[in-house]
Design a protein around this motif. Structure first.
Motif, PDB file in Angstrom:
ATOM      1  N   CYS A 182      -1.296  -1.232  -4.316  1.00  0.00           N
ATOM      2  CA  CYS A 182      -0.448  -1.303  -5.498  1.00  0.00           C
ATOM      3  C   CYS A 182       0.122  -2.721  -5.592  1.00  0.00           C
ATOM      4  O   CYS A 182       0.248  -3.406  -4.577  1.00  0.00           O
ATOM      5  N   ASP A 184       0.838  -1.196   0.000  1.00  0.00           N
ATOM      6  CA  ASP A 184       0.000   0.000   0.000  1.00  0.00           C
ATOM      7  C   ASP A 184       0.873   1.246   0.000  1.00  0.00           C
ATOM      8  O   ASP A 184       2.010   1.232   0.487  1.00  0.00           O
ATOM      9  N   TYR A 185       0.322   2.301  -0.538  1.00  0.00           N
ATOM     10  CA  TYR A 185       0.907   3.632  -0.400  1.00  0.00           C
ATOM     11  C   TYR A 185       0.066   4.393   0.608  1.00  0.00           C
ATOM     12  O   TYR A 185      -1.163   4.285   0.620  1.00  0.00           O
ATOM     13  N   ARG A 218      -5.394   4.293   2.263  1.00  0.00           N
ATOM     14  CA  ARG A 218      -4.353   3.450   1.684  1.00  0.00           C
ATOM     15  C   ARG A 218      -4.643   3.307   0.207  1.00  0.00           C
ATOM     16  O   ARG A 218      -5.795   3.109  -0.188  1.00  0.00           O
ATOM     17  N   GLU A 264      12.377   9.737  -4.612  1.00  0.00           N
ATOM     18  CA  GLU A 264      11.692   9.465  -3.344  1.00  0.00           C
ATOM     19  C   GLU A 264      12.384  10.138  -2.167  1.00  0.00           C
ATOM     20  O   GLU A 264      11.721  10.683  -1.278  1.00  0.00           O
ATOM     21  N   LEU A 305       2.980  10.879  -1.199  1.00  0.00           N
ATOM     22  CA  LEU A 305       2.743   9.449  -1.035  1.00  0.00           C
ATOM     23  C   LEU A 305       4.046   8.766  -0.658  1.00  0.00           C
ATOM     24  O   LEU A 305       5.122   9.205  -1.052  1.00  0.00           O
ATOM     25  N   HIS A 336       3.432   7.260  -8.437  1.00  0.00           N
ATOM     26  CA  HIS A 336       2.787   8.104  -7.422  1.00  0.00           C
ATOM     27  C   HIS A 336       1.711   8.981  -8.063  1.00  0.00           C
ATOM     28  O   HIS A 336       0.602   9.079  -7.545  1.00  0.00           O
ATOM     29  N   ARG A 386       5.482   4.474   0.121  1.00  0.00           N
ATOM     30  CA  ARG A 386       5.171   3.058   0.308  1.00  0.00           C
ATOM     31  C   ARG A 386       4.982   2.776   1.795  1.00  0.00           C
ATOM     32  O   ARG A 386       5.583   3.415   2.648  1.00  0.00           O
ATOM     33  N   ASP A 387       4.152   1.796   2.096  1.00  0.00           N
ATOM     34  CA  ASP A 387       3.788   1.497   3.480  1.00  0.00           C
ATOM     35  C   ASP A 387       4.990   1.349   4.404  1.00  0.00           C
ATOM     36  O   ASP A 387       5.039   1.963   5.476  1.00  0.00           O
TER      37      ASP A 387
END
Length: 150
Positions: free
Chosen positions: A106, A7-8, A103, A66, A81, A42, A83-84
């Motif tokens: 992805c 998830d993002y 969330r 990032e 955003l 993103h 990544r988890d």
């Protein structure tokens, strides 16, 4: 072939919790955003949510790395955003705010054309993936891909 899912999260500068409580997408879009180029994942993830709502984000910066994005969020410039795993780590280590309840799912996948199934480059790529992700998983998916395209 799907390799993994994650998830993002939307991350925001420390101390923004009060600005993000019970936030709807329309409200979130009005806050300052660090955006990415239109070709990035993103960008596509967030636009898939906002475009049907007719909402455009308040863009204050654009980055394509990032780490630059994280630096700007840490500095208080705006939201982005992540990544988890990165979002959770940044929350725990640096106090970044994660927008509650949102969330964006992805999947990391690999695809190839059916007519390329005998291509040595595909075989090489699958062998490399098998080393990283596990032989049984990759070969099973490869067999399924070949069976579907035959």
């Amino acid at each position: 072939m799907e390799l993994t899912r994650f998830d993002y999260y939307i991350i925001a500068p420390p101390g923004w919790e009060h600005r993000l409580e019970n936030a709807e997408w329309v409200h979130l879009a009005q806050l300052p955003w660090i955006v990415t180029p239109t070709t990035s994942v993103h960008h596509r993830l967030i636009e898939n949510v906002l475009e049907p709502l007719g909402v455009v984000r308040h863009r204050v910066a654009q980055v394509d790395q990032e780490m630059s994005m994280l630096d700007l969020v840490r500095a208080g410039v705006g939201m982005s955003l992540a990544r988890d795993a990165i979002a959770i780590q940044e929350h725990q280590e640096r106090g970044l705010t994660i927008v509650p309840g949102i969330r964006l799912p992805c999947a990391l996948s690999i695809m190839w054309r059916g007519e390329q199934r005998d291509d040595p480059a595909i075989d090489t790529a699958l062998n490399s993936l098998a080393q990283v992700w596990g032989q049984p998983f990759i070969r099973k998916a490869f067999k399924a891909q070949n069976d579907d395209s035959a």
